[in-house]
Every structure is written in C-alpha cells, then in structure tokens.
Design an enzyme around this catalytic site. Structure first.
Site, PDB file in Angstrom:
ATOM      1  N   ASP A   1      -2.600 -18.244   0.610  1.00 47.33           N
ATOM      2  CA  ASP A   1      -3.594 -18.949  -0.214  1.00 47.33           C
ATOM      3  C   ASP A   1      -4.245 -20.081   0.577  1.00 47.33           C
ATOM      4  O   ASP A   1      -5.473 -20.259   0.551  1.00 47.33           O
ATOM      5  CB  ASP A   1      -2.991 -19.441  -1.547  1.00 47.33           C
ATOM      6  CG  ASP A   1      -1.657 -20.150  -1.402  1.00 47.33           C
ATOM      7  OD1 ASP A   1      -1.089 -20.154  -0.283  1.00 47.33           O
ATOM      8  OD2 ASP A   1      -1.165 -20.707  -2.399  1.00 47.33           O
TER       9      ASP A   1
ATOM     10  N   LYS B   1       3.413 -15.132   2.260  1.00 44.62           N
ATOM     11  CA  LYS B   1       3.596 -15.844   0.988  1.00 44.62           C
ATOM     12  C   LYS B   1       5.104 -16.091   0.847  1.00 44.62           C
ATOM     13  O   LYS B   1       5.733 -15.689  -0.148  1.00 44.62           O
ATOM     14  CB  LYS B   1       3.016 -14.996  -0.160  1.00 44.62           C
ATOM     15  CG  LYS B   1       2.962 -15.701  -1.508  1.00 44.62           C
ATOM     16  CD  LYS B   1       1.983 -16.850  -1.578  1.00 44.62           C
ATOM     17  CE  LYS B   1       2.073 -17.553  -2.928  1.00 44.62           C
ATOM     18  NZ  LYS B   1       1.280 -18.809  -2.964  1.00 44.62           N
TER      19      LYS B   1
ATOM     20  N   TYR C   1       0.819  -1.213   0.000  1.00 41.31           N
ATOM     21  CA  TYR C   1       0.000   0.000   0.000  1.00 41.31           C
ATOM     22  C   TYR C   1       0.854   1.265   0.000  1.00 41.31           C
ATOM     23  O   TYR C   1       0.398   2.319  -0.447  1.00 41.31           O
ATOM     24  CB  TYR C   1      -0.920   0.032   1.222  1.00 41.31           C
ATOM     25  CG  TYR C   1      -2.242  -0.680   1.028  1.00 41.31           C
ATOM     26  CD1 TYR C   1      -2.289  -2.000   0.642  1.00 41.31           C
ATOM     27  CD2 TYR C   1      -3.438  -0.010   1.263  1.00 41.31           C
ATOM     28  CE1 TYR C   1      -3.502  -2.651   0.485  1.00 41.31           C
ATOM     29  CE2 TYR C   1      -4.652  -0.652   1.108  1.00 41.31           C
ATOM     30  CZ  TYR C   1      -4.683  -1.970   0.709  1.00 41.31           C
ATOM     31  OH  TYR C   1      -5.880  -2.605   0.550  1.00 41.31           O
TER      32      TYR C   1
ATOM     33  N   ASP D   1      -6.293  -6.990   3.979  1.00 42.22           N
ATOM     34  CA  ASP D   1      -7.430  -6.369   3.282  1.00 42.22           C
ATOM     35  C   ASP D   1      -8.292  -7.452   2.646  1.00 42.22           C
ATOM     36  O   ASP D   1      -9.518  -7.472   2.809  1.00 42.22           O
ATOM     37  CB  ASP D   1      -6.903  -5.402   2.211  1.00 42.22           C
ATOM     38  CG  ASP D   1      -8.039  -4.761   1.430  1.00 42.22           C
ATOM     39  OD1 ASP D   1      -9.011  -4.317   2.079  1.00 42.22           O
ATOM     40  OD2 ASP D   1      -7.968  -4.716   0.188  1.00 42.22           O
TER      41      ASP D   1
ATOM     42  N   ASP E   1     -12.267  -9.254   4.069  1.00 39.66           N
ATOM     43  CA  ASP E   1     -13.532  -9.260   3.318  1.00 39.66           C
ATOM     44  C   ASP E   1     -14.056 -10.693   3.243  1.00 39.66           C
ATOM     45  O   ASP E   1     -15.251 -10.948   3.396  1.00 39.66           O
ATOM     46  CB  ASP E   1     -13.353  -8.715   1.892  1.00 39.66           C
ATOM     47  CG  ASP E   1     -13.589  -7.213   1.807  1.00 39.66           C
ATOM     48  OD1 ASP E   1     -13.336  -6.530   2.820  1.00 39.66           O
ATOM     49  OD2 ASP E   1     -14.011  -6.728   0.747  1.00 39.66           O
TER      50      ASP E   1
END
Ligand code: IPM
Ligand code: MG
Length: 357
Positions: A220, A188, A141, A244, A248
C-alpha cells in the site's frame, strides 16, 4: 542469426499492434541480415471460438518449439460471461504456467518527449526509470479457488514456496546489478503469512548481494510512493497480484498503458513478450491503438531471448525519435503533436530505424 518466433495476436487490438511489431522485426532482420521465422497460432477468445479451448495444444507445442513468443492481448466482452466454463485469460495463464515463465519484467521508463502527457507533475516524473519484476506463475493467481455453501462463499488462496520467492528475487538482484544497484521488495507482511515468507526469503537472498542496496516496502505504501517519488526506485520485486496492480498504476508514469512492454522469462533465454495493456475491444481494427508497447516488447525479445543488443537499442532509439518529432497516437497526444494511427506509427518507427542505421 536464425530464430523461430511464435506469434500469438489474440483478441481485440492484439492483431493491430502485433502487425506493427512484425513490421519492425522484419525491418531489423533485413537491415542486420537475420533470418526470423514467424509462425502464428491461436490464443484467448479467438481460440475459444475456433477450437473451444483458450490454449490449444497446438499453440503450446509451437511455443515450446520456438526461441521466443510474441503475444498481443486476450479477452473481450464477448467471452465475459461470469458463468462461462472457459475464459480467454485462462489461455494466457496456461501459457505462463505451461512455459515456466516465472518472472515478468515490466520496465517503466519515461521517454523525455512524453514528460507532459502524464498527469503527474513533470518535476516529480523527470528521470523515472524503474523495473518491476513480477512473480508470474505462483501466488493467488494459481492457488486453490472455489465456492462453498451452495455458492454463497468464494475463496482464492495466496500460496508461495520459499523456492518460488528465491528464484524471482535472485533474478531481480541480478538485473539490479546491471542497473542502478537497488532492489525494493514489496509485500503485505503486516497481514499475510505468504508475505512474511516472501520478506524473510528476500532479506536472506539480499545478503548474497552486498553491493546492491536493499529495501522492503508494504504494497500500500509502495502504491503511494510510486506516484509521490517514482525516481527513487530502481528494481522492484513482488508477487503476482501486487505486480499486476502496481504495473497498471506505474504505466501512468510513462504516459499511457500503450507505452509499456513486458518480458516473461523462463530459466535460460526463452521468453514471451507482450504489451501490458489489454485487448481494448472498442479500438479493435480501428487503426488507432498505440503499437509502441508491443514494438518495445519486440525489442525486449531481441535483447533477452536472442541477445541482439544493438538491434534492441536501435528499436528503442527509433521510438524515441518518432516521439520527439511530435508524432503521437491518440492516447499520448498533447497540444501541438500530430495524431496518427497504428499503421502510420509502425511505419514511422520502421523508417526511423532504417534511417538510423
Ligand atoms: C496482465 C493482465 C493479465 C493478468 C490478465 C489478462 C489475466 O492483466 O498481464 O497484467 O492479470 O496477469
Ligand atoms: Mg494486468
């Protein structure tokens, strides 16, 4: 107690849901005898329209002079031109960075009355109570970004320092100690160098917390396990973009985005509190948005910034009570429930809060 709270409604349904959270906070002040001073300022698209700047200096100054910030949402199609020089989201990101809000706490707790509103099977869902700690002022970001080759190549940079990882991971462990004492660090590391530093650092910090169970998980795989076995998680800690995306996803465990609150914390007790959902422009001003995420964010404000535990718990209890009475906004409706609007939901929660005292 006396406290000054900066209120930034922002765009879309921001103003609708903030109005209900303020009702609840005013009721708390009255019932428990506190003196909360609310001061409003501009953020996001509405700030662009009125000042040309998504984060006016005045807003930043007000936040810095307050004990906590309550924010609605930013953004909307009106400001979505990809070529625009300023975007509403820059206001939010500027606030996070400018206020040093490095840790974003997003609790995902299934309220038992909502067990059947999620489309995940109740037997997998029952007992879900996890906390995502999202790093909020670093990562992709805030890394260098741009275009080259006459605009035909674009890049964003995911960058983390050891110190940035360490402070957010430490906070995750401290929070886990007050919960079920389990931390999962998400990365990751099979591909990204910044994730390898993240995992190394998290694993080192974990040694200072031998009483807390520690695991690592690739992002993942984590996305899959959140759906497959959500009750196996307690605290999850991860970088900005992974947090983020996964929050969701995780909000679906709680039934709706409209249920999920968040706290963005700086060092000390200062924090900014906002629902994780967006500005839902098509619902703005229609009196149908779910105000519960923002009301629960106000409860987090009382807990983390003002240390008012009893009052925070009373808000949560009032929300649970209203839901178990079968009152619902459209997003969490189910057969047999009574669908009500934003204001009616706020009123019902205030009523339950006052009656429960
Ligand atoms: C969130 C939002 C923001 C983010 C947007 C509005 C910039 O999606 O708080 O999760 O990506 O952090
Ligand atoms: Mg988001």
């Amino acid at each position: 107690m006396q406290a000054k709270i900066a209120v930034l409604p922002g765009d879309g349904i921001g103003a609708d849901v903030i109005a209900e959270a303020l009702k609840v906070l005013r009721a708390v002040a009255q019932v428990w005898g506190h003196d909360f001073l609310f001061e409003e300022a501009l953020i996001g698209g509405i700030a662009i329209d009125q000042t040309g700047d998504p984060l006016p200096q005045e807003t930043l100054d007000l936040c810095r002079a307050s004990d906590a910030v309550l924010l609605g949402a930013v953004g909307g199609p009106k400001w979505d031109d990809p070529k625009a020089k300023v975007r509403p989201e820059q206001g939010l990101l500027g606030l996070r960075k400018g206020l040093g809000l490095f840790a974003n706490l997003r609790p995902v707790k299934l309220i038992p009355a909502l067990l059947n509103t999620s489309n995940i099977k109740p037997e997998a869902l029952r007992g879900t109570d996890l906390l995502v700690v999202r790093e909020l002022t670093g990562g992709i970001y805030f890394g260098e970004r741009g275009r080259r080759d006459g605009g035909k190549t674009a890049y964003d940079t995911m960058i983390y320092t050891e110190a940035e990882v360490e402070r957010v991971v430490r906070l995750a462990f401290e929070l886990a100690r007050k919960r079920r004492k389990q931390v999962t660090s998400v990365d990751k590391a099979n591909v990204l160098e910044s994730s390898r530093l993240w995992r190394e650092t998290a694993t080192r910090v974990a040694q200072d917390y031998p009483d807390v169970e520690f695991n690592v998980l690739l992002v993942d795989a984590c996305a899959m396990y959140l759906i497959r076995r959500p009750t196996s998680f307690d605290v999850l800690v991860m970088g900005n973009m992974f947090g983020d995306i996964l929050t969701d996803e995780a909000s679906m465990l709680a039934g709706s985005m409209g249920m999920l609150p968040s706290a963005s914390l700086a060092e000390g007790t200062f924090g900014m509190y906002e629902p994780i959902h967006g500005s839902a422009p098509s619902h703005a001003g229609k009196d149908d948005a779910n105000p519960i995420a923002t009301i629960l964010s106000a409860a987090m404000l009382l807990h983390y910034s003002l240390g008012l535990e009893e009052e925070a718990r009373a808000i949560e209890a009032a929300v649970e009570q209203v839901l178990s009475q079968g009152l619902r906004t459209y997003d969490i409706a189910e057969p047999g429930s009574q669908v009500i609007g934003t204001r009616a939901m706020g009123d019902a929660i205030v009523q339950a809060l006052v009656a429960g005292r």
